[in-house]
Structures are given as structure tokens and as C-alpha cells.
Scaffold this motif. Structure first.
Motif, PDB file in Angstrom:
ATOM      1  N   GLU A  55       0.848  -1.179   0.000  1.00  0.00           N
ATOM      2  CA  GLU A  55       0.000   0.000   0.000  1.00  0.00           C
ATOM      3  C   GLU A  55       0.888   1.234   0.000  1.00  0.00           C
ATOM      4  O   GLU A  55       1.734   1.391   0.875  1.00  0.00           O
ATOM      5  N   LYS A  57       1.097   5.032   0.601  1.00  0.00           N
ATOM      6  CA  LYS A  57       0.363   6.138   1.200  1.00  0.00           C
ATOM      7  C   LYS A  57       0.792   7.447   0.553  1.00  0.00           C
ATOM      8  O   LYS A  57       1.966   7.668   0.313  1.00  0.00           O
ATOM      9  N   THR A  58      -0.174   8.300   0.316  1.00  0.00           N
ATOM     10  CA  THR A  58       0.163   9.645  -0.129  1.00  0.00           C
ATOM     11  C   THR A  58       0.471  10.471   1.108  1.00  0.00           C
ATOM     12  O   THR A  58      -0.103  10.256   2.175  1.00  0.00           O
ATOM     13  N   VAL A  59       1.379  11.386   0.957  1.00  0.00           N
ATOM     14  CA  VAL A  59       1.790  12.236   2.078  1.00  0.00           C
ATOM     15  C   VAL A  59       1.436  13.675   1.733  1.00  0.00           C
ATOM     16  O   VAL A  59       1.853  14.205   0.713  1.00  0.00           O
ATOM     17  N   CYS A  71      -4.440  14.307  14.988  1.00  0.00           N
ATOM     18  CA  CYS A  71      -3.469  13.416  14.364  1.00  0.00           C
ATOM     19  C   CYS A  71      -2.431  12.965  15.393  1.00  0.00           C
ATOM     20  O   CYS A  71      -2.146  13.683  16.348  1.00  0.00           O
ATOM     21  N   ARG A 105       8.820  13.544   1.793  1.00  0.00           N
ATOM     22  CA  ARG A 105       7.706  12.588   1.729  1.00  0.00           C
ATOM     23  C   ARG A 105       8.179  11.152   1.970  1.00  0.00           C
ATOM     24  O   ARG A 105       7.536  10.383   2.669  1.00  0.00           O
ATOM     25  N   GLN A 109       6.984   8.574   4.908  1.00  0.00           N
ATOM     26  CA  GLN A 109       6.435   7.244   4.641  1.00  0.00           C
ATOM     27  C   GLN A 109       7.174   6.175   5.432  1.00  0.00           C
ATOM     28  O   GLN A 109       6.567   5.213   5.887  1.00  0.00           O
ATOM     29  N   GLY A 112       5.663   5.853   8.613  1.00  0.00           N
ATOM     30  CA  GLY A 112       4.264   5.429   8.553  1.00  0.00           C
ATOM     31  C   GLY A 112       3.277   6.577   8.581  1.00  0.00           C
ATOM     32  O   GLY A 112       2.085   6.369   8.801  1.00  0.00           O
ATOM     33  N   ASN A 114       1.217  10.110   7.110  1.00  0.00           N
ATOM     34  CA  ASN A 114       0.578  10.543   5.871  1.00  0.00           C
ATOM     35  C   ASN A 114       0.467  12.070   5.783  1.00  0.00           C
ATOM     36  O   ASN A 114      -0.095  12.596   4.842  1.00  0.00           O
ATOM     37  N   THR A 115       1.007  12.766   6.791  1.00  0.00           N
ATOM     38  CA  THR A 115       0.990  14.227   6.791  1.00  0.00           C
ATOM     39  C   THR A 115       2.300  14.738   7.376  1.00  0.00           C
ATOM     40  O   THR A 115       2.772  14.214   8.380  1.00  0.00           O
ATOM     41  N   ASP A 144       0.231  10.881  11.686  1.00  0.00           N
ATOM     42  CA  ASP A 144      -0.681   9.896  11.097  1.00  0.00           C
ATOM     43  C   ASP A 144      -2.083  10.435  11.313  1.00  0.00           C
ATOM     44  O   ASP A 144      -2.588  10.452  12.440  1.00  0.00           O
ATOM     45  N   GLU A 146      -6.083  10.269  10.302  1.00  0.00           N
ATOM     46  CA  GLU A 146      -7.069   9.326   9.725  1.00  0.00           C
ATOM     47  C   GLU A 146      -8.195  10.024   9.049  1.00  0.00           C
ATOM     48  O   GLU A 146      -8.463  11.109   9.056  1.00  0.00           O
TER      49      GLU A 146
END
Length: 146
Positions: A55, A57-59, A71, A105, A109, A112, A114-115, A144, A146
Motif C-alpha cells: 500500500e 500512502k500519499t503524504v 493526528c 515525503r 512514509q 508510517g 501521511n501528513t 498519522d 485518519e
């Protein structure tokens, strides 16, 4: 019979028993070769599929005073334009900027997240000043969300 054998018969030439057996051997060997090549391509294709991450993930990169709400903070990361292997003295500004962002980025990742909320940016690499390093640096907190 192979296409070559059919062509020989069409021209009126007859093949001897040795020629027919040679053609059969060539046909069998070529079929084995095709099967071997196909097997290699299948194995290579499967290894490529398994090498891809499950998977991606976009950051999201955020700037500003406020960190993202709701977050989980995962840590701090740094992205530099010099972290790339393609860094050269004459690399255009836009390429250096993209390298720094992509490295930021990538580091996010690895944690783990995403921001990334950028807390420090050194963008002196935009200007051509003799003796000044053209490195672009971003430092940020990884979350992270959600």
C-alpha cells in the motif's frame, strides 16, 4: 511440418528422411526454447509484482503555524535536495525543490505517516550567490491522520 517444409514442398523440391528428421529436431528445440523464455518472463513478472509495496500512502505537506488537529505525532523528518543521487552543481532550482519535497515525503512514509507539517525551511538555493550552498532543506513533524 514447419512453414519451411511446406514451402520446400510447394516449390517441387523433395526432402530426404534426414532433412525431415532435422526439421523435427529444430521444431522440438524451438518449442522448448519458447517455453523456457515464457517461463523466465513469468518468473520475472511475479518477482516484480512481489517487490512492489502493498500500500502506497500519499503524504500531504502542510505549512503554517498550526499543526494538524486530531493526528498522532510520529516524529521529525528532514528532506534535503542533496539527499538525491542526481544532485549536481548545475541542477535547476525546480529540480532541487522537488528533490527536497520528495525526500521529505519518503522519510515520512518510512515512519508510517501521511501528513508532514513543515516547521523549518531553508530555501536559499533559489538564488545564484557565489560561494553560497544551493541546498534546499525542509524539516517537519510527521503525523498519522485518519
Amino acid at each position: 511440418m514447419t512453414a519451411n517444409g511446406a514451402l520446400i514442398y510447394a516449390t517441387g523440391l523433395k526432402m530426404s528422411g534426414n532433412q525431415e528428421s532435422l526439421m523435427s529436431v529444430i521444431k522440438i528445440k524451438s518449442c522448448q526454447l519458447v517455453k523456457t523464455i515464457a517461463s523466465v518472463f513469468i518468473i520475472m513478472g511475479c518477482s516484480e509484482i512481489s517487490a512492489q509495496p502493498k500500500e502506497v500512502k500519499t503524504v500531504t505537506i502542510q505549512v503554517g503555524e498550526h499543526s494538524p488537529d486530531g493526528c498522532k505525532l510520529l516524529g521529525k523528518v528532514k528532506g534535503s535536495s542533496k539527499d538525491s543521487r542526481t544532485e549536481e552543481k548545475d541542477t535547476p532550482y525546480i529540480s532541487r525543490l522537488m528533490n527536497a519535497r520528495n525526500n521529505l515525503r519518503s522519510e515520512a512514509q518510512k515512519l508510517g505517516g501521511n501528513t508532514v507539517h513543515i516547521i523549518y525551511a531553508n530555501n536559499s538555493g533559489k538564488y545564484e550567490i557565489p560561494g553560497v550552498d544551493k541546498e534546499i532543506i525542509f524539516v517537519g513533524n510527521v503525523y498519522d491522520c485518519e
